[in-house]
Design a protein around this motif. Structure first.
Motif, PDB file in Angstrom:
ATOM      1  N   ASN A  88       0.820  -1.210   0.000  1.00  0.00           N
ATOM      2  CA  ASN A  88       0.000   0.000   0.000  1.00  0.00           C
ATOM      3  C   ASN A  88       0.852   1.257   0.000  1.00  0.00           C
ATOM      4  OD1 ASN A  88      -2.912  -0.837   0.036  1.00  0.00           O
ATOM      5  ND2 ASN A  88      -2.094  -2.097   1.683  1.00  0.00           N
ATOM      6  N   TYR A  89       2.004   1.214   0.646  1.00  0.00           N
ATOM      7  CA  TYR A  89       2.933   2.340   0.605  1.00  0.00           C
ATOM      8  C   TYR A  89       3.343   2.625  -0.841  1.00  0.00           C
ATOM      9  CZ  TYR A  89       7.163   5.091   1.280  1.00  0.00           C
ATOM     10  OH  TYR A  89       8.122   6.070   1.203  1.00  0.00           O
ATOM     11  N   GLU A  90       3.731   1.572  -1.552  1.00  0.00           N
ATOM     12  CA  GLU A  90       4.144   1.738  -2.945  1.00  0.00           C
ATOM     13  C   GLU A  90       2.994   2.207  -3.823  1.00  0.00           C
ATOM     14  OE1 GLU A  90       5.874  -2.082  -3.728  1.00  0.00           O
ATOM     15  OE2 GLU A  90       7.525  -1.688  -2.340  1.00  0.00           O
ATOM     16  N   ALA A  91       1.796   1.681  -3.588  1.00  0.00           N
ATOM     17  CA  ALA A  91       0.618   2.119  -4.357  1.00  0.00           C
ATOM     18  C   ALA A  91       0.337   3.602  -4.101  1.00  0.00           C
ATOM     19  CB  ALA A  91      -0.599   1.280  -3.990  1.00  0.00           C
ATOM     20  N   LEU A  92       0.450   4.032  -2.853  1.00  0.00           N
ATOM     21  CA  LEU A  92       0.225   5.443  -2.523  1.00  0.00           C
ATOM     22  C   LEU A  92       1.257   6.336  -3.209  1.00  0.00           C
ATOM     23  CD1 LEU A  92      -0.643   5.044   1.242  1.00  0.00           C
ATOM     24  CD2 LEU A  92      -2.179   5.926  -0.540  1.00  0.00           C
ATOM     25  N   CYS A  93       2.496   5.901  -3.221  1.00  0.00           N
ATOM     26  CA  CYS A  93       3.546   6.693  -3.874  1.00  0.00           C
ATOM     27  C   CYS A  93       3.288   6.807  -5.378  1.00  0.00           C
ATOM     28  CB  CYS A  93       4.923   6.092  -3.594  1.00  0.00           C
ATOM     29  SG  CYS A  93       5.460   6.319  -1.877  1.00  0.00           S
ATOM     30  N   ARG A  94       2.776   5.738  -5.987  1.00  0.00           N
ATOM     31  CA  ARG A  94       2.429   5.799  -7.418  1.00  0.00           C
ATOM     32  C   ARG A  94       1.226   6.708  -7.663  1.00  0.00           C
ATOM     33  NH1 ARG A  94       3.371   0.328  -6.954  1.00  0.00           N
ATOM     34  NH2 ARG A  94       1.147  -0.140  -6.969  1.00  0.00           N
ATOM     35  N   MET A  95       0.272   6.717  -6.753  1.00  0.00           N
ATOM     36  CA  MET A  95      -0.940   7.530  -6.902  1.00  0.00           C
ATOM     37  C   MET A  95      -0.702   9.014  -6.615  1.00  0.00           C
ATOM     38  SD  MET A  95      -3.743   5.334  -4.833  1.00  0.00           S
ATOM     39  CE  MET A  95      -4.208   3.688  -5.277  1.00  0.00           C
ATOM     40  N   ALA A  96       0.310   9.297  -5.832  1.00  0.00           N
ATOM     41  CA  ALA A  96       0.563  10.678  -5.399  1.00  0.00           C
ATOM     42  C   ALA A  96       0.756  11.591  -6.604  1.00  0.00           C
ATOM     43  CB  ALA A  96       1.784  10.729  -4.494  1.00  0.00           C
ATOM     44  N   PRO A  97       0.114  12.752  -6.582  1.00  0.00           N
ATOM     45  CA  PRO A  97       0.198  13.661  -7.719  1.00  0.00           C
ATOM     46  C   PRO A  97       1.496  14.469  -7.809  1.00  0.00           C
ATOM     47  CG  PRO A  97      -1.220  14.582  -6.033  1.00  0.00           C
ATOM     48  CD  PRO A  97      -0.839  13.211  -5.574  1.00  0.00           C
ATOM     49  N   SER A  98       2.328  14.425  -6.760  1.00  0.00           N
ATOM     50  CA  SER A  98       3.560  15.211  -6.774  1.00  0.00           C
ATOM     51  C   SER A  98       4.578  14.624  -5.795  1.00  0.00           C
ATOM     52  CB  SER A  98       3.259  16.663  -6.361  1.00  0.00           C
ATOM     53  OG  SER A  98       2.867  16.699  -4.996  1.00  0.00           O
ATOM     54  N   ARG A  99       5.811  15.104  -5.892  1.00  0.00           N
ATOM     55  CA  ARG A  99       6.843  14.694  -4.940  1.00  0.00           C
ATOM     56  C   ARG A  99       6.490  15.165  -3.531  1.00  0.00           C
ATOM     57  NH1 ARG A  99      10.923  12.110  -7.043  1.00  0.00           N
ATOM     58  NH2 ARG A  99      11.621  12.479  -9.161  1.00  0.00           N
ATOM     59  N   GLU A 100       5.915  16.347  -3.451  1.00  0.00           N
ATOM     60  CA  GLU A 100       5.488  16.861  -2.142  1.00  0.00           C
ATOM     61  C   GLU A 100       4.463  15.920  -1.514  1.00  0.00           C
ATOM     62  OE1 GLU A 100       3.038  20.597  -0.216  1.00  0.00           O
ATOM     63  OE2 GLU A 100       3.790  20.776  -2.257  1.00  0.00           O
ATOM     64  N   ALA A 101       3.540  15.417  -2.310  1.00  0.00           N
ATOM     65  CA  ALA A 101       2.522  14.493  -1.813  1.00  0.00           C
ATOM     66  C   ALA A 101       3.150  13.180  -1.361  1.00  0.00           C
ATOM     67  CB  ALA A 101       1.469  14.246  -2.886  1.00  0.00           C
ATOM     68  N   ILE A 102       4.143  12.700  -2.100  1.00  0.00           N
ATOM     69  CA  ILE A 102       4.840  11.473  -1.703  1.00  0.00           C
ATOM     70  C   ILE A 102       5.486  11.662  -0.334  1.00  0.00           C
ATOM     71  CG2 ILE A 102       6.822   9.971  -2.222  1.00  0.00           C
ATOM     72  CD1 ILE A 102       6.141  10.371  -5.212  1.00  0.00           C
ATOM     73  N   GLY A 103       5.965  12.849  -0.058  1.00  0.00           N
ATOM     74  CA  GLY A 103       6.587  13.141   1.231  1.00  0.00           C
ATOM     75  C   GLY A 103       5.648  13.028   2.418  1.00  0.00           C
ATOM     76  N   LYS A 104       4.359  13.016   2.170  1.00  0.00           N
ATOM     77  CA  LYS A 104       3.368  12.866   3.249  1.00  0.00           C
ATOM     78  C   LYS A 104       3.105  11.406   3.599  1.00  0.00           C
ATOM     79  CE  LYS A 104       0.757  17.020   2.047  1.00  0.00           C
ATOM     80  NZ  LYS A 104      -0.606  17.532   1.777  1.00  0.00           N
ATOM     81  N   VAL A 105       3.554  10.497   2.741  1.00  0.00           N
ATOM     82  CA  VAL A 105       3.275   9.077   2.912  1.00  0.00           C
ATOM     83  C   VAL A 105       4.340   8.437   3.799  1.00  0.00           C
ATOM     84  CG1 VAL A 105       2.929   6.872   1.721  1.00  0.00           C
ATOM     85  CG2 VAL A 105       2.179   9.013   0.630  1.00  0.00           C
ATOM     86  N   CYS A 106       3.894   7.649   4.772  1.00  0.00           N
ATOM     87  CA  CYS A 106       4.807   6.924   5.652  1.00  0.00           C
ATOM     88  C   CYS A 106       4.204   5.550   5.954  1.00  0.00           C
ATOM     89  CB  CYS A 106       5.070   7.703   6.936  1.00  0.00           C
ATOM     90  SG  CYS A 106       3.599   7.978   7.936  1.00  0.00           S
ATOM     91  N   ARG A 107       4.959   4.727   6.629  1.00  0.00           N
ATOM     92  CA  ARG A 107       4.508   3.383   7.010  1.00  0.00           C
ATOM     93  C   ARG A 107       4.138   3.368   8.489  1.00  0.00           C
ATOM     94  NH1 ARG A 107       8.780   2.983   3.540  1.00  0.00           N
ATOM     95  NH2 ARG A 107       8.636   1.460   1.835  1.00  0.00           N
ATOM     96  N   MET A 108       3.100   2.644   8.830  1.00  0.00           N
ATOM     97  CA  MET A 108       2.706   2.510  10.231  1.00  0.00           C
ATOM     98  C   MET A 108       3.848   1.929  11.057  1.00  0.00           C
ATOM     99  SD  MET A 108       0.348   3.215  12.211  1.00  0.00           S
ATOM    100  CE  MET A 108      -0.597   2.851  13.637  1.00  0.00           C
TER     101      MET A 108
END
Length: 161
Positions: free
Chosen positions: A92-112
């Protein structure tokens, strides 16, 4: 400064709604409802509109958590709306990073798993209890309780800064 946290798993019927319910309770107990908002979503939309899995709801209610969230798929606008997007596992982390619309958005994603303390320091993800028995749901709740408590501590420190 208000903080918005989104928990994400695959179907949004087990792990992420449980994390949402646990975090809501922790936030309420800390008197921070007006400061921290919590939601959950899935990377897969096949369960949209459904309540969390009945087995997870039964396990959660025994611990005092009321899981009423209706499943939904993550949307692009969630990346702008939330400050922290917490994935339950690497897939799900990888899926979120692929879905993210920008690098800034990817920076908001983390793992539990980044918020696990000593009890689960050897774990790198929250396992999906969907195909497991009662013990699997209990183990996931134990892990999420620890992770959410540590995440809340981190968010509180950001709010104070």
């Amino acid at each position: 400064m208000k903080q918005r946290i989104l928990f994400v798993c695959l179907g949004n019927i087990c792990r992420s709604p449980a994390a949402e319910g646990i975090m809501r309770r922790l936030v309420a107990d800390a008197g921070l409802e007006g400061v921290i908002e919590v939601d959950s979503a899935g990377t897969y939309g096949g369960h949209a509109g459904e309540l969390p899995d009945a087995r997870m709801r039964r396990a959660a209610v025994k611990r005092g958590y009321d899981l009423r969230h209706r499943s939904r798929r993550i949307a692009e606008e969630d990346f702008a709306a939330f400050d922290c997007i917490v994935a339950m596992d690497d897939t799900n982390y990888e899926a979120l990073c692929r879905m993210a619309p920008s690098r800034e958005a990817i920076g908001k994603v983390c793992r539990m798993a980044e918020f696990f303390g000593p009890a689960y320091a050897d774990r790198t993800y929250v396992p999906d209890p969907y195909y497991e028995g009662h013990e699997g749901f209990e183990r996931v709740l134990d892990m999420l309780q620890e992770g959410c408590a540590n995440l809340l501590a981190e968010v509180r420190s950001r709010i104070r800064s």
